[in-house]
Design an enzyme around this catalytic site. Structure first.
Site, PDB file in Angstrom:
ATOM      1  N   CYS A  50      73.200  22.405  41.062  1.00  0.00           N
ATOM      2  CA  CYS A  50      73.025  21.742  42.175  1.00  0.00           C
ATOM      3  C   CYS A  50      71.830  22.089  43.036  1.00  0.00           C
ATOM      4  CB  CYS A  50      73.789  21.412  43.006  1.00  0.00           C
ATOM      5  SG  CYS A  50      73.428  20.927  44.907  1.00  0.00           S
ATOM      6  N   CYS A  53      73.357  23.760  46.551  1.00  0.00           N
ATOM      7  CA  CYS A  53      73.991  24.592  47.035  1.00  0.00           C
ATOM      8  C   CYS A  53      73.683  25.702  46.759  1.00  0.00           C
ATOM      9  CB  CYS A  53      74.655  24.630  45.235  1.00  0.00           C
ATOM     10  SG  CYS A  53      76.682  23.349  45.590  1.00  0.00           S
ATOM     11  N   HIS A 113      80.064  21.285  48.056  1.00  0.00           N
ATOM     12  CA  HIS A 113      79.276  20.535  47.342  1.00  0.00           C
ATOM     13  C   HIS A 113      79.821  19.667  47.941  1.00  0.00           C
ATOM     14  CE1 HIS A 113      76.618  18.753  44.257  1.00  0.00           C
ATOM     15  NE2 HIS A 113      77.585  18.598  43.491  1.00  0.00           N
ATOM     16  N   ASN A 153      71.631   9.164  52.991  1.00  0.00           N
ATOM     17  CA  ASN A 153      71.557   8.139  52.209  1.00  0.00           C
ATOM     18  C   ASN A 153      72.535   8.659  50.953  1.00  0.00           C
ATOM     19  OD1 ASN A 153      69.607   6.143  52.194  1.00  0.00           O
ATOM     20  ND2 ASN A 153      68.198   7.631  51.166  1.00  0.00           N
ATOM     21  N   SER A 161      70.425  11.122  45.588  1.00  0.00           N
ATOM     22  CA  SER A 161      69.711  11.537  43.999  1.00  0.00           C
ATOM     23  C   SER A 161      70.888  13.079  43.529  1.00  0.00           C
ATOM     24  CB  SER A 161      68.542  12.823  44.457  1.00  0.00           C
ATOM     25  OG  SER A 161      68.310  13.312  45.758  1.00  0.00           O
ATOM     26  N   HIS A 164      75.365  16.632  46.715  1.00  0.00           N
ATOM     27  CA  HIS A 164      75.572  17.275  47.968  1.00  0.00           C
ATOM     28  C   HIS A 164      75.709  16.431  48.706  1.00  0.00           C
ATOM     29  CE1 HIS A 164      76.192  21.563  48.560  1.00  0.00           C
ATOM     30  NE2 HIS A 164      75.782  21.134  49.862  1.00  0.00           N
ATOM     31  N   HIS A 166      73.637  15.817  52.063  1.00  0.00           N
ATOM     32  CA  HIS A 166      72.707  16.253  52.936  1.00  0.00           C
ATOM     33  C   HIS A 166      72.154  14.938  53.528  1.00  0.00           C
ATOM     34  CE1 HIS A 166      71.314  14.596  48.906  1.00  0.00           C
ATOM     35  NE2 HIS A 166      70.540  14.138  49.734  1.00  0.00           N
ATOM     36  N   GLN A 168      67.643  13.943  55.513  1.00  0.00           N
ATOM     37  CA  GLN A 168      66.399  13.957  55.538  1.00  0.00           C
ATOM     38  C   GLN A 168      66.254  13.249  57.087  1.00  0.00           C
ATOM     39  OE1 GLN A 168      64.137  12.377  52.340  1.00  0.00           O
ATOM     40  NE2 GLN A 168      65.911  11.918  50.935  1.00  0.00           N
TER      41      GLN A 168
HETATM   42  P1  H2U Z   1      68.126  12.111  48.439  1.00  0.00           P
HETATM   43  O1  H2U Z   1      69.430  12.174  47.792  1.00  0.00           O
HETATM   44  O2  H2U Z   1      67.970  11.420  49.434  1.00  0.00           O
HETATM   45  O3  H2U Z   1      67.082  12.227  48.301  1.00  0.00           O
HETATM   46  O4  H2U Z   1      67.435  13.495  49.282  1.00  0.00           O
HETATM   47  C1  H2U Z   1      66.987  14.451  48.221  1.00  0.00           C
HETATM   48  C2  H2U Z   1      65.731  14.691  48.975  1.00  0.00           C
HETATM   49  O5  H2U Z   1      65.243  16.656  48.541  1.00  0.00           O
HETATM   50  C3  H2U Z   1      64.564  14.052  48.620  1.00  0.00           C
HETATM   51  O6  H2U Z   1      63.955  13.876  49.546  1.00  0.00           O
HETATM   52  C4  H2U Z   1      64.194  16.465  48.475  1.00  0.00           C
HETATM   53  C5  H2U Z   1      63.907  15.330  47.083  1.00  0.00           C
HETATM   54  O7  H2U Z   1      62.730  15.342  47.125  1.00  0.00           O
HETATM   55  N1  H2U Z   1      64.219  17.673  47.343  1.00  0.00           N
HETATM   56  C6  H2U Z   1      63.608  19.108  47.578  1.00  0.00           C
HETATM   57  O8  H2U Z   1      62.327  18.954  48.448  1.00  0.00           O
HETATM   58  N2  H2U Z   1      63.740  19.900  46.534  1.00  0.00           N
HETATM   59  C7  H2U Z   1      63.993  19.587  45.960  1.00  0.00           C
HETATM   60  O9  H2U Z   1      64.557  21.498  44.680  1.00  0.00           O
HETATM   61  C8  H2U Z   1      64.797  18.777  45.393  1.00  0.00           C
HETATM   62  C9  H2U Z   1      64.810  17.113  45.625  1.00  0.00           C
HETATM   63 ZN    ZN Z   2      75.548  21.266  45.677  1.00  0.00          ZN
END
Ligand code: H2U
Ligand code: ZN
Length: 345
Positions: A50, A53, A113, A153, A161, A164, A166, A168
């Site tokens: 992840c 993490c 996580h 989200n 995505s 974990h 989180h 934004q």
């Molecule tokens: P979402 O799961 O809502 O997509 O948010 C994850 C965000 O994390 C996504 O906007 C960022 C992606 O651009 N990200 C990073 O900044 N660094 C990473 O190594 C992977 C994802």
């Molecule tokens: Zn994680």
């Protein structure tokens, strides 16, 4: 009084001044369409793969610190950047473009996580609220920022995505149009009536309680009269506050408790990790007081009748207007009926 439990009608959203079509007689229609994968919370407390993490590395090679509470970092794939050069384009009013600056950050809610807001302790959610407030102040004070959007989200179904916990933050130079609609409506309501749109709406809802899901001394959660998503929730502060930075310690604890209760009731509804997009709407950046603004959060969850059948916004909804089958009143009743204690605890 018209019977809106039986007959098709449309309802007005006074915040956006858009309509939603309600067709309560249609809730029993059969479903032979797409079935989603049922979401359950992640099993591992720590996932070596992840990128959120503690101690793990992200794209681009940065390594997360071994954080204990929340973690904030600049999005490695930021939608908006502070360094974007200024430009504008206008051809006959038909080909119109403007440069847009901004800053995007990722907020990890917990080092664990496998947790979600629903399964975090209220004290841990309080720490997330403090982080959100600090970010709102910090980003909002930047000269290139006009509006700070904090959101989460949750779940693959909403395009998240990573399991974990989180959210934004996308801070932009200008007010995005969904926010601009609410800005206009709140200002004009205040000019016309001398009171606040959401203060008045909340007082009205609390008189019947029909659409209220849960509340405490400082916050109330309800399925708004004009809800579009089946189990949509509007979280409103009971006091007139324009931003998350204005809540004191007691109010922040109350907000943490209600965020936990909302997300717990959601999970309990279909005994799954309930997907949604949620985010705060609050006063624009720039230091003005924006008296008409009333802090609130929207929860937009896609699930409709089970953990695997979702609502789609297609056809008529893309071409004309949103539509719903179950009424806001029956959705609120179902969310009130489920337990306030998480089914996994
Ligand atoms: P979402 O799961 O809502 O997509 O948010 C994850 C965000 O994390 C996504 O906007 C960022 C992606 O651009 N990200 C990073 O900044 N660094 C990473 O190594 C992977 C994802
Ligand atoms: Zn994680």
């Amino acid at each position: 009084m018209a019977d809106w439990t039986q007959h098709p009608h449309r309802r007005l959203n006074p915040l956006t001044r858009e309509w939603v079509l309600v067709s309560p007689h249609r809730a029993q229609r059969p479903w032979q369409g797409q079935v989603e994968r049922e979401a359950q919370p992640a099993a591992m407390e720590y996932d070596p793969k992840c990128y959120l993490c503690p101690g793990n590395s992200r794209s681009g090679g940065t390594r997360n610190v071994a954080y204990a509470g929340t973690l904030v970092f600049d999005n490695d794939f930021a939608t908006l950047t502070a360094a974007t050069p200024e430009f504008a384009h206008n051809e006959s009013g038909l080909l119109v473009a403007q440069s847009e600056r901004g800053s995007c950050r990722v907020v990890c809610f917990s080092p664990r996580h496998d947790l979600t807001l629903a399964r975090m302790a209220a004290a841990e959610i309080r720490a997330v609220i403090d982080t959100w407030a600090k970010q709102y102040i910090e980003l909002g004070a930047m000269p290139h920022i006009g509006y700070v959007q904090i959101f989460e989200n949750r779940g693959e179904m909403m395009g998240c995505s990573n399991a974990h916990p989180h959210g934004q933050i996308w801070a932009s130079q200008r007010m995005p149009h969904e926010v601009a609609k609410e800005d206009r409506a709140q200002i004009e309501y205040r000019e016309a009536r001398g009171s606040c749109l959401l203060c008045d709406y909340l007082a009205l809802e609390r008189r019947t309680g029909e659409r209220v899901v849960c509340e405490n001394e400082f916050f109330a959660a309800l399925v708004p009269f004009w809800a579009i998503w089946p189990f949509e929730i509007l979280l409103v502060s009971r006091g007139h506050r324009s931003g998350i930075d204005q809540f004191d310690a007691v109010e922040r604890n109350a907000m943490a408790a209600l965020l936990k209760e909302i997300t717990t009731r959601y999970d309990n509804l279909f005994e799954c990790s309930f997907p949604y997009s949620m985010g705060f709407h609050q006063r624009p950046a720039g230091g003005a007081s924006h008296e008409a603004w009333h802090f609130h959060a929207h929860f937009y969850p896609p699930l409709l009748r089970s953990a695997t059948v979702r609502k789609f916004m297609v056809g008529y909804e893309l071409l004309c207007q949103p539509q719903r089958d179950i009424t806001a009143e029956s959705a609120a009743a179902r969310l009130r009926e489920v337990a306030a204690k998480h089914y996994l605890d």
